[in-house]
Design a protein around this motif. Structure first.
Motif, PDB file in Angstrom:
ATOM      1  N   ALA A  86      33.990  31.468  22.141  1.00 27.29           N
ATOM      2  CA  ALA A  86      32.859  31.364  23.013  1.00 27.29           C
ATOM      3  C   ALA A  86      32.938  30.893  24.431  1.00 27.29           C
ATOM      4  O   ALA A  86      32.781  31.121  25.452  1.00 27.29           O
ATOM      5  N   GLY A 142      35.828  29.206  25.285  1.00 19.36           N
ATOM      6  CA  GLY A 142      37.060  30.053  26.215  1.00 19.36           C
ATOM      7  C   GLY A 142      36.642  31.203  26.984  1.00 19.36           C
ATOM      8  O   GLY A 142      36.967  31.241  28.191  1.00 19.36           O
ATOM      9  N   GLY A 143      35.833  32.022  26.365  1.00 18.35           N
ATOM     10  CA  GLY A 143      35.269  33.346  27.037  1.00 18.35           C
ATOM     11  C   GLY A 143      34.450  33.041  28.385  1.00 18.35           C
ATOM     12  O   GLY A 143      34.574  33.446  29.300  1.00 18.35           O
ATOM     13  N   ALA A 144      33.635  32.015  28.042  1.00 17.01           N
ATOM     14  CA  ALA A 144      32.517  31.549  29.018  1.00 17.01           C
ATOM     15  C   ALA A 144      33.378  31.011  30.221  1.00 17.01           C
ATOM     16  O   ALA A 144      32.812  31.299  31.330  1.00 17.01           O
ATOM     17  N   LEU A 189      36.653  31.087  31.082  1.00 17.96           N
ATOM     18  CA  LEU A 189      37.521  32.257  31.780  1.00 17.96           C
ATOM     19  C   LEU A 189      36.899  33.498  32.386  1.00 17.96           C
ATOM     20  O   LEU A 189      37.262  33.925  33.201  1.00 17.96           O
ATOM     21  N   GLY A 190      35.655  33.778  31.667  1.00 19.88           N
ATOM     22  CA  GLY A 190      35.152  34.939  31.988  1.00 19.88           C
ATOM     23  C   GLY A 190      33.991  34.816  32.879  1.00 19.88           C
ATOM     24  O   GLY A 190      33.575  35.817  33.549  1.00 19.88           O
ATOM     25  N   THR A 191      33.381  33.781  32.971  1.00 15.74           N
ATOM     26  CA  THR A 191      32.078  33.616  33.638  1.00 15.74           C
ATOM     27  C   THR A 191      32.256  32.503  34.654  1.00 15.74           C
ATOM     28  O   THR A 191      32.070  32.598  35.760  1.00 15.74           O
ATOM     29  N   PRO A 241      35.309  32.829  37.308  1.00 11.43           N
ATOM     30  CA  PRO A 241      35.214  34.066  38.240  1.00 11.43           C
ATOM     31  C   PRO A 241      33.892  34.046  39.008  1.00 11.43           C
ATOM     32  O   PRO A 241      34.064  34.616  40.168  1.00 11.43           O
ATOM     33  N   GLN A 242      32.749  33.694  38.381  1.00  9.92           N
ATOM     34  CA  GLN A 242      31.687  33.682  39.261  1.00  9.92           C
ATOM     35  C   GLN A 242      31.635  32.505  40.430  1.00  9.92           C
ATOM     36  O   GLN A 242      31.067  32.614  41.579  1.00  9.92           O
ATOM     37  N   ALA A 252      31.480  36.804  19.254  1.00 11.66           N
ATOM     38  CA  ALA A 252      32.633  36.885  20.329  1.00 11.66           C
ATOM     39  C   ALA A 252      33.904  36.919  19.614  1.00 11.66           C
ATOM     40  O   ALA A 252      35.085  37.325  20.026  1.00 11.66           O
ATOM     41  N   VAL A 271      32.589  41.200  28.817  1.00 10.38           N
ATOM     42  CA  VAL A 271      33.520  40.952  29.964  1.00 10.38           C
ATOM     43  C   VAL A 271      34.123  39.848  29.742  1.00 10.38           C
ATOM     44  O   VAL A 271      35.356  39.461  30.165  1.00 10.38           O
ATOM     45  N   GLU A 272      33.422  38.795  29.216  1.00 10.91           N
ATOM     46  CA  GLU A 272      34.364  37.311  29.135  1.00 10.91           C
ATOM     47  C   GLU A 272      35.373  37.618  28.274  1.00 10.91           C
ATOM     48  O   GLU A 272      36.780  37.001  28.774  1.00 10.91           O
ATOM     49  N   GLN A 273      35.418  38.334  27.103  1.00  9.00           N
ATOM     50  CA  GLN A 273      36.531  38.271  26.194  1.00  9.00           C
ATOM     51  C   GLN A 273      37.810  39.324  26.867  1.00  9.00           C
ATOM     52  O   GLN A 273      38.866  38.830  26.766  1.00  9.00           O
ATOM     53  N   VAL A 312      38.341  39.508  30.097  1.00  8.67           N
ATOM     54  CA  VAL A 312      38.940  38.785  31.389  1.00  8.67           C
ATOM     55  C   VAL A 312      39.589  37.829  30.535  1.00  8.67           C
ATOM     56  O   VAL A 312      40.986  37.230  31.100  1.00  8.67           O
ATOM     57  N   ALA A 313      39.341  37.062  29.498  1.00  9.84           N
ATOM     58  CA  ALA A 313      40.188  36.068  29.100  1.00  9.84           C
ATOM     59  C   ALA A 313      41.426  36.399  28.327  1.00  9.84           C
ATOM     60  O   ALA A 313      42.370  35.924  28.589  1.00  9.84           O
ATOM     61  N   GLN A 345      43.785  37.385  31.330  1.00 12.02           N
ATOM     62  CA  GLN A 345      44.269  36.201  31.927  1.00 12.02           C
ATOM     63  C   GLN A 345      45.308  35.715  30.921  1.00 12.02           C
ATOM     64  O   GLN A 345      46.454  35.112  31.463  1.00 12.02           O
ATOM     65  N   TYR A 384      28.148  40.413  37.475  1.00 13.60           N
ATOM     66  CA  TYR A 384      29.626  40.603  37.098  1.00 13.60           C
ATOM     67  C   TYR A 384      29.884  41.929  37.684  1.00 13.60           C
ATOM     68  O   TYR A 384      31.393  42.347  37.971  1.00 13.60           O
ATOM     69  N   GLN A 389      34.149  42.325  37.962  1.00 10.94           N
ATOM     70  CA  GLN A 389      34.484  42.025  36.677  1.00 10.94           C
ATOM     71  C   GLN A 389      34.070  43.303  35.953  1.00 10.94           C
ATOM     72  O   GLN A 389      34.692  43.694  34.810  1.00 10.94           O
TER      73      GLN A 389
END
Lengths: 225, 544
Positions: A109, A111-113, A115-117, A120-121, B398, B440-442, B444-445, B448, B474, B479
């Motif tokens: 969670a 890592g995703g937050a 890299l993904g939020t 990017p935000q 997740a 979205v997060e997973q 994108v992660a 990358q 997003y 994204q």
């Protein structure tokens, strides 16, 4: 009597039971909610058994491949150790499995937050002030949009800044600048909550329309209209 | 030689000073030996003395005329009542605690029960000889007293003889008026509890050689309970904290004033009125099946992007459809996702692969396909297994999403796609911004971590109106490549998609009226609150 008719009748009765909450909490409403909770729980248990436990836990144990069998035994043992959590004396046995669950979940969670939020935000907020390749009108509109977004973000964060110095009369008081920022942040937070409330209202209204439509169609069907 | 005045005449007379303590009993006999000293008490046999209590009279005694006691065995009624135990002891009388066995064991004089019919024989001075008296004492007296008397006689015989002579004219204690003796405080102050006796033998005096006669502690010990200070030793800070705690507790325990009954009743009525208004208006709109409210053909940017992406997807490819909503919002989600899925199926004839991130979501797939007309025979008639597959519930949040992205067939054994890139597009149907954000997060992660893992896979969303604001950032950051949010977007999408499947259009008029009604209610309520507040403030200002 077709299954559709029965389904429609049950749906009509349950909908009326839920609507009875308008006159206050009553046994009919509670009957409907208990029924919903019971059915949901039972269905969830069946789904977990059917989609998770059997295909991912028990079926691999029937493998003839020793490697696959070993890989299947490890999660089985870890799952079994979780039952030790039921007994306080030997609950430590399940700590290892719990540690894996919590650790892996948190790492995924976070890592995703990040890299993904978060990244990017942040980059997207910076891009709002990138006016290259835009004509004057577009640049102005984008600049205003970016400024509002930036002001809203900063002001909303400033609202939660609670550090304050002590006034002469002893009461804690923020300085005038932070008071103004906090007031602006409160306005943005109120707009955000208003937007969220509008979304919830629209979702609930759609659900209500569907229920009323279903009831009216059932009655029409019964009446032959 | 003891005088007759000093010897016990009778048991009743010996305990004469105790009789008033027993309840003011009337003396049933004449005390002849004391006659000479009690002339003032003579009443001709017609009067009996009772011992008054201080509360009765200031006079030490009261004369009550009585009949002769020799007239019969039965006592008169007033005498019976006098001989009975009073409900409360007279002043100076012995209490019940004093009458117990333990106290009696330590009492120097034991009260002897007196028979009211007992009449002692008249005593003649000459009838008692010295031998008789000696014989009485030789039998009654204890040994130590006899020894002491022997020693005393041996040491000072003259002194022993002189004592009776000197006591002839003196008043013996037994000859005192009973009411006077009743006022003696000495014997009434008897220790209430046994005291420990000295274990050492007395060496001098009349008690020489005896042990256990004199208590170790004096009677009526002066020891008092240890004084305990009642003042609390607390500092100012502690007292301040205690006062704060007291204030907090007082605030918690004080009952809150609830609104008046009329206010509660009016709110309930208001709730019924508003609910009834909504039900009636919305039901009328549904019953009439109106299609009058216009729909704008201008698609929002996110919807336009989604529609454009779908037209560019490859034919007959696999599409991953994520079911991420609860049954309560299924009607809205079916209306929202209907035009998107309808266009997808009609344009690409895609193979739909469903997966659910909630346990109940697995059961919503068939309903979705039926209500959107995709699997219904009258519609597109998609067949399970061939045109679509339901992989079921994906657990783990997740972690589960990440596992499925890494290896779909491992995470979900029913999946035929070994790698995630085999899906031509990912479409998430969600009613929750938080859980929808996980995809979205997973993604994108993963993209990358493994550059270009799904660089050409579009991510589309069909979101409930309540999740749309949370997912909009997003979309703005690209994204999410396209999104249909809420019934308003779905109705426009349907309009562009040749009014298929039509669910949003059916709801649209009713939805519009409901929105207007809601806005009117909020404005009306706000104005009502504003005006009532102004009036209340003005009223308070006038009242001072």
């Amino acid at each position: 009597m077709s299954i559709d008719f029965l389904a429609g009748l049950v749906g009509l009765i349950l909908t009326l039971l839920i609507f009875s909450y308008l006159i206050g909490d009553n046994p009919l409403f509670r009957l409907a909610t208990y029924l919903f909770i019971g059915v949901s729980s039972g269905y969830a248990a069946a789904a977990i058994w059917h989609y998770v436990l059997i295909p991912k836990l028990f079926n691999p144990l029937r493998s003839s491949d020793p490697t696959q069998l070993l890989l299947a035994v490890i999660p089985f043992i870890l799952c079994f150790t979780l039952f030790a959590k039921l007994l306080p004396r030997i609950s430590w046995i399940g700590n290892f499995a719990m540690a894996i669950l919590a650790g892996v979940g948190a790492a995924t969670a976070l890592g995703g937050a990040a890299l993904g939020t978060l990244i990017p935000q942040s980059l997207a907020a910076m891009d709002m002030f990138d006016l290259r390749g835009l004509d004057r009108a577009q640049a102005f509109a984008r600049l205003v949009q970016g400024a509002i977004m930036l002001a809203g973000t900063v002001a909303a964060l400033g609202y939660f800044q609670f550090s304050a110095s002590r006034a002469p009369d002893g009461t804690p008081k923020r300085n005038a600048f932070f008071e103004g920022v906090a007031w602006l942040g409160k306005v943005f937070i109120a707009i955000t909550f208003g937007t969220l409330f509008a979304g919830v209202y629209m979702a609930a209204l759609t659900a209500m329309i569907e229920r009323l439509s279903s009831m009216i169609n059932f009655i029409r069907q019964l009446a032959g209209i | 030689m003891p005088n007759e005045s000093s010897m016990p005449v009778s048991p009743a007379e010996a305990l004469d000073w105790l009789t008033p303590q027993e309840g003011q009993k009337v003396s049933p006999f004449d005390e002849k030996p004391a006659e000479s000293n009690l002339d003032w008490l003579k009443g001709g046999g017609q009067e009996t003395l009772i011992y008054p209590t201080p509360a009765d009279s200031t006079s030490p005694f009261t004369k009550i005329p009585t009949g002769s006691l020799e007239g019969g065995d039965e006592l008169p009624a007033w005498l019976k009542s006098a001989t009975e135990d009073p409900s409360m002891p007279a002043p100076g009388a012995l209490s019940d605690w004093y009458k117990d066995d333990d106290a009696a064991a330590h009492s120097p004089l034991q009260p002897v029960p007196i028979d009211p019919n007992f009449i002692p024989a008249p005593m003649d001075e000459g009838s008692l000889s010295n031998q008789d008296i000696d014989s009485l004492f030789s039998v009654k007296l204890p040994d130590w007293m006899s020894d002491a008397e022997t020693k005393t006689e041996a040491d000072a015989p003259q002194q022993a003889r002189s004592i009776p002579a000197s006591s002839d004219e003196s008043l013996a204690p037994v000859n005192l008026p009973s009411w006077v003796q009743a006022m003696r405080p000495a014997e009434s102050a008897v220790v209430a509890e046994p005291v420990s006796m000295s274990e050492e033998a007395e060496r001098q005096g009349p008690l020489a050689g005896l042990q256990g006669v004199i208590p170790v502690a004096p009677i009526g010990s002066s020891r008092r309970p240890k004084a305990v200070s009642l003042k609390l030793q607390a500092s100012d800070e502690q007292q301040t904290a205690a006062s704060i705690l007291e204030t907090v507790l007082a605030g918690e325990t004080t009952a809150r004033a609830i609104g008046a009954q009329s206010m509660v009743a009016s709110q309930r009525i208001l709730r019924w009125v508003l609910s009834g208004l909504f039900l009636i208006v919305l039901s009328a709109m549904i019953f009439m099946r109106t299609r009058n409210l216009p729909i704008s053909p201008d698609l929002p940017a996110a919807v336009r992007s989604a529609a454009g992406i779908i037209t560019r997807l490859p034919q007959n490819s696999s599409m991953l459809i994520v079911i991420d909503y609860e049954p309560a919002l299924a009607p809205e989600m079916e209306a929202v996702s209907g035009p998107l899925l309808d266009q997808l199926v009609l344009t690409t004839r895609a193979r739909l692969v469903f997966i659910s991130t909630s346990p109940s979501g697995a059961g919503l797939v068939n309903r979705l396909l039926l209500n959107t007309g995709i699997s219904s025979p009258a519609g597109i008639n998609y067949q399970p297994g061939t045109n679509f597959v339901n992989l079921g519930y994906l657990p783990g949040g997740a972690s589960g999403v990440r596992e499925f992205i890494d290896a779909p067939s491992t995470a979900m054994p029913g999946a035929v796609e070994r790698v995630f890139s085999e899906y031509a597009a990912v479409i998430v149907l969600t009613d929750n911004g938080e859980s929808g954000r996980l995809w979205v997060e997973q993604l994108v992660a993963k993209n990358q971590a493994d550059a270009g893992y799904f660089a050409f896979q579009p991510l589309l969303f069909a979101a409930s109106a309540q999740a749309t604001p949370l997912l909009q950032p997003y979309v703005d950051s690209e994204q999410i490549n396209g999104m249909v949010g809420g019934l308003a977007d779905a109705a426009r999408y349907e309009f562009v998609n040749n009014s298929r499947p039509g669910i949003a259009r059916i709801y649209w008029d009713t939805f519009g009226v409901g929105m207007v009604l809601g806005v009117v209610m909020m404005i009306f309520g706000s104005l009502w609150s504003l005006i009532s507040g102004i009036l209340a403030r003005r009223k308070a200002a006038e009242a001072g």
